[in-house]
Design an enzyme around this catalytic site. Structure first.
Site, PDB file in Angstrom:
ATOM      1  N   GLY A 106       0.984  -1.313   0.004  1.00 15.48           N
ATOM      2  CA  GLY A 106       0.031  -0.099   0.056  1.00 15.48           C
ATOM      3  C   GLY A 106       0.843   1.308   0.097  1.00 15.48           C
ATOM      4  N   GLU A 129       2.550  -7.866  -1.865  1.00 12.72           N
ATOM      5  CA  GLU A 129       1.272  -8.613  -1.521  1.00 12.72           C
ATOM      6  C   GLU A 129       0.940  -9.906  -1.500  1.00 12.72           C
ATOM      7  OE1 GLU A 129       1.453  -5.586  -2.975  1.00 12.72           O
ATOM      8  OE2 GLU A 129       0.198  -4.133  -1.940  1.00 12.72           O
TER       9      GLU A 129
HETATM   10  N1  CAA Z   1       1.782  -3.986   9.096  1.00 11.59           N
HETATM   11  C1  CAA Z   1       2.106  -4.068  10.227  1.00 11.59           C
HETATM   12  N2  CAA Z   1       3.194  -4.509  10.955  1.00 11.59           N
HETATM   13  C2  CAA Z   1       4.157  -4.525  10.032  1.00 11.59           C
HETATM   14  C3  CAA Z   1       3.963  -4.623   8.575  1.00 11.59           C
HETATM   15  C4  CAA Z   1       2.766  -4.132   8.009  1.00 11.59           C
HETATM   16  N3  CAA Z   1       2.866  -3.886   6.816  1.00 11.59           N
HETATM   17  N4  CAA Z   1       5.240  -4.820   8.170  1.00 11.59           N
HETATM   18  C5  CAA Z   1       6.218  -5.034   9.027  1.00 11.59           C
HETATM   19  N5  CAA Z   1       5.724  -4.943  10.239  1.00 11.59           N
HETATM   20  C6  CAA Z   1       6.042  -5.209  11.728  1.00 11.59           C
HETATM   21  C7  CAA Z   1       6.462  -6.599  11.766  1.00 11.59           C
HETATM   22  O1  CAA Z   1       5.490  -7.569  12.260  1.00 11.59           O
HETATM   23  C8  CAA Z   1       7.628  -6.450  12.937  1.00 11.59           C
HETATM   24  O2  CAA Z   1       6.966  -6.245  14.087  1.00 11.59           O
HETATM   25  P1  CAA Z   1       7.551  -7.295  15.383  1.00 11.59           P
HETATM   26  O3  CAA Z   1       8.986  -6.146  15.677  1.00 11.59           O
HETATM   27  O4  CAA Z   1       6.338  -7.118  16.520  1.00 11.59           O
HETATM   28  O5  CAA Z   1       8.084  -8.315  15.320  1.00 11.59           O
HETATM   29  C9  CAA Z   1       7.948  -4.989  12.859  1.00 11.59           C
HETATM   30  O6  CAA Z   1       7.242  -4.451  11.896  1.00 11.59           O
HETATM   31  C10 CAA Z   1       9.459  -4.897  11.914  1.00 11.59           C
HETATM   32  O7  CAA Z   1       9.439  -5.713  10.888  1.00 11.59           O
HETATM   33  P2  CAA Z   1      10.629  -6.688  10.493  1.00 11.59           P
HETATM   34  O8  CAA Z   1      10.856  -7.440  11.468  1.00 11.59           O
HETATM   35  O9  CAA Z   1       9.907  -7.463   9.157  1.00 11.59           O
HETATM   36  O10 CAA Z   1      11.705  -5.474   9.998  1.00 11.59           O
HETATM   37  P3  CAA Z   1      12.689  -5.782   8.855  1.00 11.59           P
HETATM   38  O11 CAA Z   1      13.479  -4.291   8.927  1.00 11.59           O
HETATM   39  O12 CAA Z   1      13.337  -6.931   8.679  1.00 11.59           O
HETATM   40  O13 CAA Z   1      11.885  -5.415   7.309  1.00 11.59           O
HETATM   41  C11 CAA Z   1       9.990  -4.693   6.180  1.00 11.59           C
HETATM   42  C12 CAA Z   1      11.097  -4.280   7.202  1.00 11.59           C
HETATM   43  C13 CAA Z   1      10.997  -4.907   4.757  1.00 11.59           C
HETATM   44  C14 CAA Z   1       9.293  -3.474   5.664  1.00 11.59           C
HETATM   45  C15 CAA Z   1       9.418  -5.875   6.250  1.00 11.59           C
HETATM   46  O14 CAA Z   1       8.961  -5.742   7.439  1.00 11.59           O
HETATM   47  C16 CAA Z   1       8.358  -6.226   5.246  1.00 11.59           C
HETATM   48  O15 CAA Z   1       8.502  -6.706   4.216  1.00 11.59           O
HETATM   49  N6  CAA Z   1       6.916  -5.987   5.660  1.00 11.59           N
HETATM   50  C17 CAA Z   1       5.745  -6.350   4.848  1.00 11.59           C
HETATM   51  C18 CAA Z   1       5.464  -5.401   3.925  1.00 11.59           C
HETATM   52  C19 CAA Z   1       4.473  -5.853   3.037  1.00 11.59           C
HETATM   53  O16 CAA Z   1       4.071  -7.108   2.846  1.00 11.59           O
HETATM   54  N7  CAA Z   1       3.739  -4.945   2.689  1.00 11.59           N
HETATM   55  C20 CAA Z   1       2.516  -5.124   2.130  1.00 11.59           C
HETATM   56  C21 CAA Z   1       1.275  -5.171   3.131  1.00 11.59           C
HETATM   57  S1  CAA Z   1      -0.103  -5.456   2.531  1.00 11.59           S
HETATM   58  C22 CAA Z   1      -0.864  -4.411   1.561  1.00 11.59           C
HETATM   59  O17 CAA Z   1      -0.042  -3.228   1.778  1.00 11.59           O
HETATM   60  C23 CAA Z   1      -2.096  -4.544   0.944  1.00 11.59           C
HETATM   61  C24 CAA Z   1      -2.659  -3.341   0.586  1.00 11.59           C
HETATM   62  O18 CAA Z   1      -2.365  -2.655  -0.198  1.00 11.59           O
HETATM   63  C25 CAA Z   1      -4.246  -3.182   0.630  1.00 11.59           C
END
Ligand code: CAA
Ligand code: NAI
Length: 702
Positions: A106, A129
C-alpha cells in the site's frame, strides 16, 4: 502522556511536507490514513501551499497497509486507503512522493498515485502482497502496469520482489534518484507547481497501447507448475491483463474484486500466519537486546562438498570473505568448480550480474591448512556425516581458530553436545544447519547445545539475517526439528510403495498438495546413499521396521540424480518412469508377503502428513521447538511445504486437531505405537490451538 500524531504537517515555504511517522515501518494504519487525509485537506485549502511532498520518517516510506488491520478488518474503516488515493488523484496541486528507504505494498501504491516519485539510490520499492496471499488492492496492479508495461508488472507483482531504485527508475516507476531525496522532492514539487502537472499513472496509456495479446496466456502456461494451487498470483495476472484490455474503470473495479476475494481466502490467512511466525522465530526467550551478537567479519567453512560450497556462497554473496578448507587440493578444486558453475547459472538466470558474481568469487579463498584460520570469527564444519571425523575436526578447529570464534556444525542429525565436548569452548559451539541447495534455501536451523551461550546463539540468529536467511532455533536431538520429523514421512513413503503405490503416485499426491517436490523425488535429489547412511545410525521401536527398498536401491547403485537413476530415471535432468525400480519394489512386496493393492490418494496424503504433525507435537512438548510456528517455518523454508497452507502444524489446526487425532488413532494399530496421538496434540485439541496450550503459550507470551 500525549499521543503523537502519525502524520506531521510541515511547510517548506510554499511546499507542504506530510511526513508519516508511525514506527516501526510507517504502516498505513487507520490513524495514519486519517491524519494523512487531514493533512491533504489542509494543504488543499491553504492558498499559500502550492505543492505537497509525502515522505516517511525514520528513512522509510510506508511498508504497506497495516497487516494486522487487514486480518482484523480494520483496514475497511474509513478513510480506507482507496479514499486517500482518490483524494490524491483529484488533488489540484502536485503531490510528490519522497522515497528514502522502502516503499512497499500500500505504501508503494500511495507513491504510484502521486504525480511524481523521487527515490534515494538505496531505496527499494515493490508490491509484495502476493507473499501475504493478496493482490495489491488500491490500484497497484493498474498503475504499475501503466507506468512500466505488463511484462515488468507480471514479473515484479507475481513474485512480490522489491526492486532496487535504479531498476525502478529504468522501468519508469520512479522519476528520478536523489541522495537528498526530501530536498529534491520539494524542489521537484515546486517545479511541477509552476510548470504544470504531469499525467497521472492511472491515465497513462503509452505502455499498454500495443501489448502482445498472447503475453498473458504464455505467462499462464509457463507458470502453471510454479503457482499451482495458489490464488493470488493468478488474480494478479488477471488484473494486469485487465489493465491492458478493459476500460480503466472496469479494470480498477476488477482489481478490487480480486483483492477482496484473496483477502477472504484461507491462503491469505495461512500466509499471514507465516509472516508472523517468521518474525516470532527470531525471538528467543532469555536472549534480549542486552545480548550483543559477535560481529562476523570473516568465516571459514570446513568441507568443500555439496553443502560446504553452497554455504561458502551464502557468505560470499552477502559480502563476507570466507575461506574454504578441505583435505586436498583436488577436493577444493571440485568445490570451487561447483561454486563457479552455480554462479554462472545465477548470472544466466538474471539473479545476479556478472560483476556481482565475480566480486563474490573473489571473496572465497581456499586452503588445506588449518593454520590459515587464525583470523576467522566463525568456522562452520560441513564434512561427511561421521561423528568420529566431526569430533576430530572440532578438536582441530578449537586449536586453530581465535579464542573468540564460534564453532558451528552443519550436521543433519548428530549430537551438538558431543562435538562441543571435543573443544575447550563448548559455550561457543552451536549447530547451523543449512538446507540443500544452501545458496538457495532460505532456512537456517540453528541448534542450541546444552552449553551454547546466549551470545553464541544471538550471533548465529543475527548471522542468518546477514546471509538473507530465515532462522529457527532448535533444541539438540537426533535430527533436530526438521530431519527428526522427516524420517517418519520418508519411511511412510516407502511403506506405501510396498503396499502398492508407485513413486509417481506418491510424489504426485504430495506435489498436488503443494510441496515443491514429493518425498521420493527428494530422496533422489539428496542421494539415496545419504538417506541410507543416516538411517543406519538410527534404531526403531520394536513394533516398527524400515522398508528394505532404500537399501536395495543403494545396493543396485540407484543413488538418485547423481547416478542418473533412483526412484526415477533421469534424462536431461527430467524425471522419467523407471520400470526397473518398479520391479524392485514389486519384488520387495512379494518377499514381504504383501499383496499389492490400489492405494488411494487420500490415504497417501493422510499417511504422509499425520506423522509430521504427531512428531511435531512431541518436539513441542520436549521444547526442541519453541513454538508450533517455528515448526511451520522449518517445513516451509527447509522442505518445500506450501507456504499458502501455513506449515504442517497450522495445517493440522485448520483441518481440526480432533480430526487429526481420529486419523492417527485409526492408523496406530497397523503402523505402531508412534502413531498414537502425542500428549501435546491431545492437549492442543482440548485447548483449540497449539499456542493456547502448555509451554508454547508460556513462551509466546514472553
Ligand atoms: N503492517 C504491520 N506491521 C508490520 C508491517 C505491516 N505492513 N510490516 C512489518 N511490520 C512489523 C513486523 O511484524 C515487525 O513487528 P515485531 O517487531 O513486533 O516483530 C516489525 O514491523 C518490524 O518488521 P521486520 O522485523 O520485518 O523488519 P525488517 O527491517 O526486517 O523489514 C520490511 C522491514 C522490509 C518493511 C518488512 O517488515 C516487510 O517486508 N514488511 C511487509 C511489507 C508488506 O508485505 N507490505 C504489504 C502489506 S499488504 C498491503 O499493503 C495490501 C494493500 O495494499 C491493501
Ligand atoms: P559431501 O560428501 O558433499 O562433502 C563433504 C566434504 O568434506 C568433502 O569435500 C570432503 O573432502 C570433506 N572432508 C572430509 N573430511 C574432511 C576433513 N577432515 N577436513 C576438511 N574437509 C573434509 O557432503 P555434504 O552433502 O556436503 O554434507 C556435509 C555435511 O552437511 C554432513 O554433515 C551432512 O549431513 C550435512 N548436510 C547435508 C545435506 C545434503 O543435502 N547433502 C543437507 C544438510 C546438511
Amino acid at each position: 502522556m500525549g499521543k503523537s500524531v502519525p502524520t506531521h504537517f510541515q511547510c517548506d515555504d510554499d511546499v507542504a511536507v506530510l511526513e508519516i511517522d508511525h514506527p516501526p515501518v510507517n504502516a498505513l494504519s487507520h490513524e495514519v490514513r486519517t491524519t494523512l487525509a487531514a493533512g491533504l485537506d489542509r494543504a488543499a485549502q491553504d492558498p499559500a501551499v502550492k505543492a505537497v511532498v509525502i515522505s516517511g520518517a525514520g528513512g522509510s516510506f510506508p511498508a504497506g497497509a497495516d497487516i494486522n488491520e487487514i486480518a482484523s478488518g480494520a483496514s475497511f474503516t474509513p478513510p480506507i486507503l482507496l479514499d486517500v488515493l482518490a483524494q490524491i488523484e483529484a488533488f489540484a496541486k502536485p503531490i510528490v512522493a519522497a522515497i528514502e528507504g522502502v516503499a512497499l505494498g500500500g505504501g508503494f501504491e500511495l507513491a504510484l498515485t502521486c504525480h511524481a516519485r523521487l527515490a534515494a539510490p538505496q531505496a527499494r520499492v515493490g508490491l509484495p502482497e502476493v507473499k501475504l496471499g493478496l493482490i495489491p488492492g488500491a490500484g497497484g496492479t493498474q498503475r504499475f502496469t501503466r507506468l512500466a508495461g505488463p511484462q515488468a508488472a507480471l514479473q515484479a507483482i507475481t513474485t512480490g520482489e522489491a526492486l532496487p531504485a535504479e531498476r525502478a527508475l529504468a522501468l519508469g516507476l520512479i522519476d528520478a534518484l536523489a541522495a537528498d531525496t526530501r530536498a529534491a522532492a520539494i524542489a521537484h514539487a515546486r517545479r511541477l507547481a509552476s510548470e504544470g502537472m504531469p499525467v497521472l499513472a492511472s491515465q497513462r496509456e503509452d505502455k499498454i497501447a500495443q501489448v502482445d495479446p498472447t503475453l498473458f496466456e504464455s505467462w499462464r502456461t509457463a507458470n502453471a507448475h510454479r503457482y499451482r494451487g495458489q490464488l493470488a498470483p493468478w488474480r494478479i495476472v488477471d488484473a494486469i491483463e485487465a489493465a491492458c484490455t478493459r476500460t480503466p474503470r472496469a479494470a480498477f473495479e476488477l482489481e478490487r474484486q480480486y483483492y477482496l476475494e484473496c483477502r477472504d481466502s484461507p491462503q491469505r490467512e495461512a500466509l499471514m500466519h507465516v509472516f508472523h511466525a517468521e518474525r516470532a522465530a527470531r525471538k528467543i526467550p532469555g536472549i534480549g537486546a542486552d545480548v550483543t551478537p559477535l560481529p562476523i567479519r570473516r568465516a571459514a567453512i570446513v568441507g568443500a562438498g555439496t553443502m560446504g560450497a553452497g554455504i561458502a556462497m551464502c557468505f560470499a554473496s552477502a559480502g563476507l570473505p570466507v575461506i574454504l578448507l578441505d583435505v586436498s587440493d583436488a577436493a577444493l578444486a571440485r568445490g570451487v568448480a561447483h561454486i563457479r558453475e552455480l554462479y554462472a547459472q545465477a548470472v544466466a538466470r538474471g539473479r545476479v550480474t556478472r560483476e556481482q558474481a565475480e566480486a563474490a568469487l573473489e571473496r572465497i579463498g581456499t586452503s588445506v591448512d588449518y593454520g590459515s584460520l587464525g583470523d576467522v570469527d566463525i568456522a562452520i564444519e560441513a564434512v561427511f556425516e561421521d561423528p568420529v571425523l566431526k569430533r576430530e575436526v572440532f578438536e582441530r578447529l578449537d586449536r586453530s581458530t581465535p579464542s573468540h570464534a564460534i564453532l558451528a556444525s552443519n550436521t543433519s542429525t548428530l549430537d551438538i553436545d558431543r562435538l562441543a565436548a571435543a573443544t575447550r569452548r563448548p559455550q561457543q559451539v552451536v549447530g547451523t544447519h543449512f538446507f540443500s541447495p544452501a545458496h538457495v534455501m532460505k532456512l537456517m536451523e540453528n541448534v542450541r547445545g546444552e552449553r551454547s551461550s546466549p551470545q553464541a546463539l544471538a550471533t548465529v540468529m543475527a548471522l542468518a539475517r546477514q546471509l538473507g536467511k530465515i532462522a529457527v532455533l532448535a533444541g539438540n536431538c537426533d535430527g533436530f526439528i526438521g530431519n527428526r520429523m522427516l524420517q517418519y514421512y520418508g519411511a511412510q513413503a516407502e511403506r506405501l510403495l510396498e503396499e502398492g503405490a508407485t513413486p509417481e503416485q506418491v510424489d504426485a499426491v504430495i506435489e498436488r498438495f503443494g510441496f515443491a517436490m514429493g518425498p521420493l523425488a527428494m530422496r533422489d535429489l539428496a542421494g539415496n546413499d545419504v538417506g541410507w547412511a543416516i538411517r543406519r545410525n538410527r534404531t526403531l521401536p520394536p513394533d516398527e521396521r524400515w522398508s528394505p527398498i532404500l537399501e536395495r536401491m543403494v545396493a543396485e547403485g540407484r543413488l538418485g540424480r547423481k547416478s542418473g537413476h533412483g526412484f526415477y530415471r533421469y534424462e536431461g535432468g527430467k524425471r522419467r518412469h523407471s520400470p526397473e525400480t518398479l520391479a524392485l519394489i514389486e519384488s520387495v512386496s512379494r518377499e514381504l508377503g504383501i499383496e499389492r493393492r490400489v492405494v488411494g490418494d487420500e490415504e497417501i496424503l493422510a499417511r504422509l502428513l499425520h506423522p509430521l504433525v504427531n512428531e511435531g507435537a512431541k518436539i513441542l512438548a520436549e521444547g526442541i521447538a519453541l513454538r508450533s510456528g517455528d515448526i511451520d517455518v522449518v517445513y516451509i523454508h527447509g522442505y518445500g511445504f506450501p507456504a499458502y497452507k501455513g506449515g504442517p502444524m497450522y495445517w493440522a489446526e485448520r483441518e481440526g486437531l480432533d480430526a487429526v487425532i481420529a486419523t492417527l488413532e485409526r492408523l496406530a494399530p497397523t503402523h505402531g505405537r508412534r502413531w498414537r496421538p502425542a500428549e501435546r496434540l491431545i492437549e492442543a485439541a482440548r485447548a483449540g490451538s497449539w499456542s493456547e496450550c502448555g509451554a508454547a503459550a508460556a513462551l509466546t507470551s514472553n
